[in-house]
Design an enzyme around this catalytic site. Structure first.
Site, mmCIF file in Angstrom:
data_model
loop_
_atom_site.group_PDB
_atom_site.id
_atom_site.type_symbol
_atom_site.label_atom_id
_atom_site.label_comp_id
_atom_site.label_asym_id
_atom_site.label_seq_id
_atom_site.Cartn_x
_atom_site.Cartn_y
_atom_site.Cartn_z
ATOM 1 N N GLU A 190 -5.402 -8.354 -0.253
ATOM 2 C CA GLU A 190 -6.036 -8.425 1.071
ATOM 3 C C GLU A 190 -8.125 -7.742 0.360
ATOM 4 O O GLU A 190 -7.889 -7.159 -0.115
ATOM 5 C CB GLU A 190 -5.706 -7.165 1.746
ATOM 6 N N GLU A 218 0.628 -0.923 -0.251
ATOM 7 C CA GLU A 218 -0.146 0.669 0.082
ATOM 8 C C GLU A 218 1.218 1.224 -0.401
ATOM 9 O O GLU A 218 0.746 2.056 0.570
ATOM 10 C CB GLU A 218 -1.451 0.004 1.154
HETATM 11 O O1 AHR Z 1 -4.897 -5.502 6.864
HETATM 12 C C1 AHR Z 1 -5.228 -4.942 7.934
HETATM 13 C C2 AHR Z 1 -4.427 -3.395 7.524
HETATM 14 O O2 AHR Z 1 -4.764 -3.267 6.652
HETATM 15 C C3 AHR Z 1 -3.270 -3.734 5.979
HETATM 16 O O3 AHR Z 1 -2.055 -3.468 7.310
HETATM 17 C C4 AHR Z 1 -3.118 -2.676 5.688
HETATM 18 O O4 AHR Z 1 -1.979 -3.022 4.580
HETATM 19 C C5 AHR Z 1 -4.344 -2.529 5.091
HETATM 20 O O5 AHR Z 1 -4.518 -1.410 5.122
#
Ligand code: AHR
Length: 499
Positions: free
Chosen positions: A289, A170
């Site tokens: 994610e 990210e």
């Molecule tokens: O999964 C929790 C957080 O969400 C992670 O650390 C990040 O990559 C995302 O914003």
């Protein structure tokens, strides 16, 4: 209510990559400390790995687990987490103390115990290409060089052979340690990719795409990264966390429509960059994610007050969340041509499929869709055409009550169907019709459903939201499955023969 899912085995999106059933484990909250790693606990082995967690994780059937972050990785020095001299450090991302007693070698042992493969993210926030390449050396080389020697000295004689690597996390987000504009990240990622692949040419690389549609640079960031890194990467990442903050279940259950449109965004962008470059190389999507996450945000969730393993992001999941997770997985299956990797974020204690107490584990509702899909989806992804009644809710119009995906194993002739009924009121009788095959065996049906979208598993009632047997029948040459209201069905082992 009645619906039809039309299928034809010639009309498919290609092989389903099993890596779409992967998970994500971050150094965050009680995910590692008090989660997977709990030395001295009666449930842990001599290496400190909680065996009940290992067992629960094995049941998810995850081919890969992404690690160690997440936001955590962007200020993490992997060298502090290997060898005899472990140095604690203050984790910038979650304001917790990282003792570094669990690091790369412990994670490899854990992957081995679970029966999964590591997908390692490197720090491109506060560190850079040379530290990333040193980690590739540590993991994958058997040379007489510093980091390969260090791994052997730390007890791992053979290289780990880590195949999948994420180039940071990210990096588009202002909250990320070392966040920079897209063009600067892209150059750093390309340099890291070249150095890392120079150390091990067999690795596969994921560049960090947008952290979500909510970010102002959505897709523009990705375009820049793709244009600079195209020849040096196999994947670009996408992330999404779904929310029912407005407490509107019908609108929340339309989430699959949004996920489809995000996949369309990326398919179009990747095709555009490939076209501009007139390239024969392909880049795919790593949706590394995804989950529901909106209740445990802010406050203690962002500030662990420098404790080791504080309670953070301990989201409780319910039935409607499980139905949304099923829709993510079906969307990935439908776009098998695009999505080759996807990771449920996360898997232990932190926005997680499994929660731990000192004496046991609890499977949350969202555990089951991943476990059921990963055990069932084999072969190619059939492209479903769904005829179903439709509804409007929130910002969504014309949403079909039925969400569907399907797989077909060309070797055995067996098919599988994955269905969600978005209705709060009515069950749906779904006819699964193949235009080129007859159904000869209804297979086995597993159902998750309930009357209350907010019903959740608790330590007292751990199976409130869990699968039970359902029913399908062959009528003529067609399969009919009943999916209860607020329900999902996975039909496996559907026997078919050519028409
Ligand atoms: O999964 C929790 C957080 O969400 C992670 O650390 C990040 O990559 C995302 O914003």
């Amino acid at each position: 209510m009645e619906a039809i899912v039309h299928l034809d085995t010639a009309y498919n999106a290609g092989p389903i990559d099993p890596r779409i059933f992967s998970g994500f484990l971050e150094h965050l909250g009680r995910s590692i400390y008090g989660g997977v790693y709990d030395p001295g606990n009666a449930l842990s082995d001599e290496a400190g790995l909680r065996q009940d967690v290992v067992q629960a994780m094995s049941g998810l059937g995850m081919p890969y687990v992404r690690y160690p972050g997440g936001n955590f990785v962007s200020n993490y020095d992997w060298r502090d987490g290997v060898g005899p001299d472990r140095k604690p450090f203050p984790d910038f991302a979650w304001r917790a103390t990282e003792p570094n007693t669990f690091g790369t070698d412990e994670f490899m042992k854990w992957c081995n115990a679970v029966g999964t493969e590591p997908m390692l993210a490197v720090n491109l926030g506060t560190l850079g290409p040379s530290e990333a390449a040193a980690l590739v050396e540590y993991c994958n080389l058997n040379t007489e060089t510093q980091w390969a020697q260090a791994r052997r000295a730390n007890g791992a004689d053979s290289p780990y052979g880590v195949k999948m690597w994420c180039l940071g996390n990210e990096m588009d987000g202002p909250w990320q340690a070392g966040h920079v504009p897209a063009d600067q990240y892209a150059l750093k990622a390309r340099n890291a990719a070249r150095l890392m692949r120079g150390i091990d040419p067999t690795i596969e690389l994921v560049a960090a795409g947008s952290s979500g549609r909510q970010v102002a640079t959505y897709l523009e960031w990705d375009r820049t990264v793709l244009e600079v890194c195209w020849d040096d990467i196999e994947f670009i990442s996408a992330h999404r966390y779904s929310s029912n903050i407005e407490n509107n279940t019908p609108a929340f259950l339309a989430e699959g429509v949004i996920i489809d449109s995000i996949l369309d965004d990326y398919a179009g962008l990747i095709a555009y960059v490939k076209g501009v470059k007139q390239s024969s190389h392909d880049v795919y999507l790593s949706f590394d994610e995804w989950n529901v996450w909106y209740r445990e945000r802010g406050g203690k969730n962002r500030d662990g007050q420098w404790k080791v393993g504080p309670e953070q992001l301990d989201e409780v999941y319910n039935l409607e969340d499980a139905l949304v997770c099923a829709q993510y997985l079906s969307a990935f299956i439908r776009r098998a041509d695009l999505v080759k990797v996807a990771c449920l974020a996360q898997i232990v204690n932190v926005i997680a499929a499994v929660m731990t107490s000192p004496t046991g584990t609890l499977k949350q509702s969202i555990y089951y869709p991943l476990a059921m899909y990963s055990a069932t989806a084999k072969g190619v992804s059939l492209t479903p055409v769904v005829t179903a009644p439709r509804y409007d809710a929130g910002d969504h119009n014309d949403v079909p009550y039925v969400d569907a995906s399907a797989s077909f194993d060309q070797e055995t002739g067996e098919a599988a169907a994955f269905l969600v009924n978005r209705s709060l009121d009515e069950s749906v009788s779904v006819r699964i019709e193949f235009s080129d095959r007859d159904v000869i065996d209804p297979g086995t049906v597993q159902i998750i459903s309930g009357d209350d979208p907010m019903a959740a598993n608790t330590w007292e009632a751990p199976e409130t939201v869990s699968p039970r047997a359902g029913h399908a029948q062959v009528d003529g040459r067609v399969l009919t499955v009943d999916v209860p209201r607020l329900g999902m069905a996975v039909v496996s082992g559907i026997g078919t023969q050519p028409r």
